[in-house]
Write an enzyme that holds these catalytic residues in place. Sequence first.
Site, PDB file in Angstrom:
ATOM      1  N   LYS A  54     -67.064  -9.431  -2.946  1.00 43.93           N
ATOM      2  CA  LYS A  54     -67.320 -10.089  -3.681  1.00 43.93           C
ATOM      3  C   LYS A  54     -68.982  -9.914  -3.973  1.00 43.93           C
ATOM      4  O   LYS A  54     -69.348 -10.615  -4.213  1.00 43.93           O
ATOM      5  CB  LYS A  54     -67.334 -11.426  -2.824  1.00 43.93           C
ATOM      6  CG  LYS A  54     -65.980 -11.637  -3.259  1.00 43.93           C
ATOM      7  CD  LYS A  54     -65.205 -12.716  -1.803  1.00 43.93           C
ATOM      8  CE  LYS A  54     -63.092 -13.246  -2.914  1.00 43.93           C
ATOM      9  NZ  LYS A  54     -62.964 -13.885  -0.884  1.00 43.93           N
ATOM     10  N   GLN A  98     -64.143 -16.230   4.372  1.00 41.28           N
ATOM     11  CA  GLN A  98     -62.894 -15.361   4.083  1.00 41.28           C
ATOM     12  C   GLN A  98     -61.281 -16.050   4.736  1.00 41.28           C
ATOM     13  O   GLN A  98     -61.994 -15.515   6.828  1.00 41.28           O
ATOM     14  CB  GLN A  98     -63.713 -13.378   4.528  1.00 41.28           C
ATOM     15  CG  GLN A  98     -62.581 -12.912   4.185  1.00 41.28           C
ATOM     16  CD  GLN A  98     -61.989 -12.902   2.426  1.00 41.28           C
ATOM     17  OE1 GLN A  98     -63.090 -13.319   1.544  1.00 41.28           O
ATOM     18  NE2 GLN A  98     -60.877 -12.778   2.354  1.00 41.28           N
ATOM     19  N   ASP A 121     -65.073 -22.249  -2.599  1.00 39.14           N
ATOM     20  CA  ASP A 121     -63.484 -21.868  -2.331  1.00 39.14           C
ATOM     21  C   ASP A 121     -62.951 -22.932  -3.033  1.00 39.14           C
ATOM     22  O   ASP A 121     -61.184 -22.766  -3.490  1.00 39.14           O
ATOM     23  CB  ASP A 121     -63.538 -21.143  -1.700  1.00 39.14           C
ATOM     24  CG  ASP A 121     -63.175 -19.639  -1.832  1.00 39.14           C
ATOM     25  OD1 ASP A 121     -63.100 -19.161  -2.966  1.00 39.14           O
ATOM     26  OD2 ASP A 121     -63.394 -18.753  -0.624  1.00 39.14           O
TER      27      ASP A 121
END
Length: 295
Positions: A54, A98, A121
């Site tokens: 990412k 994450q 996200d």
Amino acid sequence: MGARILDGRALAQRLQAEIAEGVARLRQEHGLAPRLAALLAGDDPASAQYVRMKRRACERVGIESQTQELNADSDQRAVERALRVFNADPAVHGILVQLPLPPQIDEQKALAQVSLAKDVDGFHPLHVGQLAMKGREPAFAPATPSGVMVMLKDAGVCLAGAHAVVLGRSNIVGLPLALMLQKADATVTLCHSHTRDLPALVRQADVLIAALGQPLFVKAEWLKPGVAIIDVGTNRIEDPSSERGWRWVGDVDFERARRVAGAISRVPGGVGPMTITMLLRHTLLAAQRSLGPHV
Ligand code: NDP
């Protein structure tokens, strides 16, 4: 005639070029550099690899990035403190937690700490709740389902009135995707490990999304001719004929399914590049929104 192959890699490249232009414009016109901050807790090598990928994608489009690493034995307070620091930093526009977090961390509680405006996200419980409600739109929807929706749109797949069958109900893929498909006026069947006679349901699908994590699970004989398939599954299987001894496959038996389907995505080269692209797009959007509604 074989299925049209839905090339997520090519689409991602096209979209990333547009994102890079947007980032450059933001810098030129407003002196603003979009920034994504990642929280990586624990020592899972796959998670570390995802965060590196990412970061590299951010670099490619000109988005700045930073990573806060925490030990595997970090407690809830340490995780939430790190997220509060990101929330309070005006230079940070997007926050990425994450997953999975170490087992001692309450994931739901941690995700709920992320500022709504920076939740690129789309994992904040409020954002997922808004996805489920009529007339509400979350500021950000989860990246992988967003990527799937963009792939379907780009392929010209008509969702209104279509029967969409989603295999898998996880919080990050299957469930939000089912919500997004019904918002797009599809009639949705959501399947999981307790579903009875799954092949019979798959046979009814005009649009099939496979997100099980079961290699080559969906058989060509189950498919309705002409079905549009997006294969989210990403599974490593042994392959002595390959140099490294293994290869990636999806949840669908691609080679046979492509003879029956109307359109199908590949693994790799399908949803994976789109997931990262959606994260970049959301980070740019968060930075644009930070300038206020009139920009
Ligand atoms: P999870 O393991 O969290 O969820 C799997 C889902 O599939 C569950 O709902 C489970 O049912 C269901 N399931 C598993 N086996 C069966 C079965 N035999 N029959 C019916 N249902 C079954 O997985 P994720 O959603 O996180 O990921 C799914 C796949 O997508 C994985 O291969 C993952 O690597 C991939 N992935 C790819 C991404 C990308 O960017 N390309 C991003 C995220 C995931 P139940 O709920 O009853 O347990």
